[in-house]
Design a protein around this motif. Structure first.
Motif, mmCIF file in Angstrom:
data_model
loop_
_atom_site.group_PDB
_atom_site.id
_atom_site.type_symbol
_atom_site.label_atom_id
_atom_site.label_comp_id
_atom_site.label_asym_id
_atom_site.label_seq_id
_atom_site.Cartn_x
_atom_site.Cartn_y
_atom_site.Cartn_z
ATOM 1 N N ILE A 45 17.630 28.549 31.637
ATOM 2 C CA ILE A 45 18.821 27.900 32.186
ATOM 3 C C ILE A 45 19.964 28.894 32.192
ATOM 4 N N THR A 46 20.510 29.171 33.382
ATOM 5 C CA THR A 46 21.562 30.177 33.506
ATOM 6 C C THR A 46 22.809 29.597 34.158
ATOM 7 N N HIS A 47 23.862 30.407 34.152
ATOM 8 C CA HIS A 47 25.119 30.014 34.797
ATOM 9 C C HIS A 47 25.233 30.644 36.186
ATOM 10 N N GLU A 48 24.106 30.917 36.815
ATOM 11 C CA GLU A 48 24.100 31.516 38.148
ATOM 12 C C GLU A 48 24.966 30.719 39.126
ATOM 13 N N ALA A 49 25.797 31.430 39.870
ATOM 14 C CA ALA A 49 26.603 30.817 40.927
ATOM 15 C C ALA A 49 25.950 31.096 42.278
ATOM 16 N N PRO A 50 26.143 30.229 43.246
ATOM 17 C CA PRO A 50 25.529 30.431 44.561
ATOM 18 C C PRO A 50 25.902 31.788 45.165
ATOM 19 N N GLY A 51 24.906 32.478 45.704
ATOM 20 C CA GLY A 51 25.150 33.734 46.400
ATOM 21 C C GLY A 51 25.214 34.968 45.527
ATOM 22 N N ASP A 52 25.071 34.822 44.201
ATOM 23 C CA ASP A 52 25.158 35.972 43.305
ATOM 24 C C ASP A 52 23.775 36.596 43.150
ATOM 25 N N ASN A 77 19.875 26.308 37.100
ATOM 26 C CA ASN A 77 21.161 26.998 36.930
ATOM 27 C C ASN A 77 22.313 26.122 37.391
ATOM 28 N N ASN A 78 23.475 26.375 36.802
ATOM 29 C CA ASN A 78 24.718 25.760 37.249
ATOM 30 C C ASN A 78 25.870 26.554 36.658
ATOM 31 N N PRO A 79 26.842 26.978 37.474
ATOM 32 C CA PRO A 79 27.962 27.764 36.945
ATOM 33 C C PRO A 79 28.943 26.951 36.124
ATOM 34 N N ASP A 80 28.880 25.629 36.226
ATOM 35 C CA ASP A 80 29.753 24.766 35.442
ATOM 36 C C ASP A 80 29.164 24.591 34.043
ATOM 37 N N ILE A 169 38.035 40.050 37.761
ATOM 38 C CA ILE A 169 37.268 38.963 37.131
ATOM 39 C C ILE A 169 36.926 37.940 38.211
ATOM 40 N N HIS A 170 35.632 37.803 38.505
ATOM 41 C CA HIS A 170 35.219 36.965 39.631
ATOM 42 C C HIS A 170 34.691 35.595 39.225
ATOM 43 N N GLU A 171 34.718 35.300 37.925
ATOM 44 C CA GLU A 171 34.228 34.000 37.459
ATOM 45 C C GLU A 171 35.149 33.517 36.346
ATOM 46 N N GLN A 172 35.926 32.501 36.626
ATOM 47 C CA GLN A 172 36.927 32.034 35.672
ATOM 48 C C GLN A 172 36.257 31.491 34.409
ATOM 49 N N GLY A 173 36.769 31.901 33.252
ATOM 50 C CA GLY A 173 36.282 31.388 31.982
ATOM 51 C C GLY A 173 35.064 32.092 31.425
ATOM 52 N N SER A 174 34.550 33.114 32.100
ATOM 53 C CA SER A 174 33.363 33.815 31.622
ATOM 54 C C SER A 174 33.727 34.748 30.477
ATOM 55 N N VAL A 175 33.152 34.508 29.301
ATOM 56 C CA VAL A 175 33.465 35.346 28.140
ATOM 57 C C VAL A 175 32.959 36.773 28.345
ATOM 58 N N SER A 176 31.854 36.927 29.064
ATOM 59 C CA SER A 176 31.293 38.262 29.289
ATOM 60 C C SER A 176 32.216 39.108 30.153
ATOM 61 N N VAL A 196 39.678 36.518 40.912
ATOM 62 C CA VAL A 196 39.271 36.181 42.274
ATOM 63 C C VAL A 196 38.167 35.134 42.211
ATOM 64 N N ASN A 197 37.861 34.558 43.357
ATOM 65 C CA ASN A 197 36.777 33.584 43.457
ATOM 66 C C ASN A 197 35.534 34.298 43.952
ATOM 67 N N GLY A 198 34.619 34.599 43.038
ATOM 68 C CA GLY A 198 33.456 35.400 43.380
ATOM 69 C C GLY A 198 32.488 34.751 44.342
ATOM 70 N N THR A 199 32.601 33.447 44.555
ATOM 71 C CA THR A 199 31.715 32.780 45.499
ATOM 72 C C THR A 199 32.221 32.870 46.936
ATOM 73 N N ASP A 200 33.400 33.437 47.141
ATOM 74 C CA ASP A 200 33.998 33.583 48.467
ATOM 75 C C ASP A 200 34.347 35.055 48.677
ATOM 76 N N LEU A 201 33.363 35.852 49.096
ATOM 77 C CA LEU A 201 33.551 37.297 49.181
ATOM 78 C C LEU A 201 34.606 37.725 50.200
ATOM 79 N N PRO A 202 34.746 37.064 51.352
ATOM 80 C CA PRO A 202 35.853 37.444 52.245
ATOM 81 C C PRO A 202 37.211 37.288 51.574
ATOM 82 N N SER A 203 37.365 36.216 50.775
ATOM 83 C CA SER A 203 38.605 36.031 50.032
ATOM 84 C C SER A 203 38.781 37.108 48.972
#
Length: 322
Positions: A45-52, A77-80, A169-176, A196-203
């Motif tokens: 079980i991981t915290h994988e986010a879509p598109g990573d 997986n779920n990033p939440d 930092i592309h994932e809010q709250g990530s201790v790593s 930044v919001n790592g799930t929105d690469l153009p942004s």
């Protein structure tokens, strides 16, 4: 760096030797099913986010270990953090034989991992949570010391005469990710974080570009993941910034960018190894009684990939195993 690599090499050799010993009592390699006449189910079980794409390598390593050992792997997986904790509880309720879990948001996921341990399910942590896994009763951890990795990157920036580093930092709250940037700041004073919001690469590209235009004193961009690094190279090119891009983690595109000089170096944590060894260690515990412990994490990084060694590594990156 030599000490870290040697520690990891010894750990891999020891684990591999135990696996071979457990599998070869009747001569030759056997799968886990052949050796024990029992099929085990391991949940990852991981915290994988879509598109990573980083997680493709973790999963590839885990799946290869499962195939080699005759294990059924159930990946979710779920990033939440709350949702990831629910996935861990689902694994407990389905009575899996082992659990491998990331602790990116340890306060939320850690208690669920502890419930797995208390239920008598062998449990290991990997990739995230090096400072937290032990307090939840988890006996083993595979991954990089992220603060050490950040310090290593910061040292190279300072040695190269860098002025101001921008740590993304592309994932809010990530201790790593926070630990990486904290390490960079330790050895490269004056560095600044950018969320930044790592799930929105153009942004991501637009945000980095805007920051580079606002602050021309930035000499280095520190990306904490391969897709963000590639967005950073595009942002630097479009704004005319001469800031040097470095990154954590590796994929085929980053390997190419290191080869052609668009990225100076990568700080690799070897995610394929993390996935493989997490499954292998649980199998060794289930089939051979090997302890999940020892008091210290098994380090898979940091490993620096740059122009001096990229030629020998690029092929593995293209195969999704490095």
């Amino acid at each position: 760096m030599r000490r870290v690599r040697n520690t990891f090499t010894v750990a891999v050799a020891a684990a591999s030797a135990l696996a071979l010993a457990a599998c070869s009592s009747q001569g030759g390699a056997q799968t886990q099913t052949d050796a024990t006449d029992q099929s085990y189910v391991i949940a990852m079980i991981t915290h994988e986010a879509p598109g990573d794409s980083f997680w493709d390598k973790v999963r590839a390593g885990a799946e290869q270990a499962a195939e080699n050992l005759g294990v059924e792997l159930r990946y979710s997986n779920n990033p939440d953090g709350g949702q990831q904790a629910t996935l861990v509880q689902n694994a407990i309720d389905s009575q899996v034989d082992g659990v491998a879990v990331t602790l990116s948001q340890a306060d939320q996921v850690g208690p669920a991992a502890q419930r797995a341990v208390e239920a008598g399910i062998p449990t290991v942590a990997f990739n995230a949570g090096i400072d937290d896994y032990a307090r939840y009763g988890v006996g083993m951890y595979f991954g990089s010391d992220e603060n050490l990795a950040g310090r290593s990157a910061g040292e190279r920036i300072t040695e190269a005469g860098g002025g101001k580093a921008l740590c993304i930092i592309h994932e809010q709250g990530s201790v790593s990710l926070e630990a990486r940037c904290a390490g960079v700041l330790t050895t490269s004073p004056g560095s600044e974080n950018l969320q930044v919001n790592g799930t929105d690469l153009p942004s991501v590209q637009q945000t980095i570009g805007a920051k580079l235009q606002q602050d021309p004193s930035i000499t280095h961009i520190v990306a904490l993941g391969a897709p963000v690094a590639l967005a950073a190279t595009q942002a630097a090119a479009e704004t005319g910034s001469r800031a040097e891009v470095i990154t954590f983690d590796l994929n085929a595109d980053v390997a190419t960018a290191v080869q052609d000089g668009r990225i100076a170096f990568s700080v690799d944590q070897q995610p394929y190894v993390q996935g493989y060894m997490s499954v292998q260690s649980l199998w060794l515990n289930l089939t051979n009684g090997n302890d999940l412990g020892g008091g210290k994490p098994v380090l898979t990084g940091p490993s620096i990939v740059d122009s001096s060694n990229i030629a020998e590594i690029a092929g593995y990156a293209a195969n999704n195993t490095r």
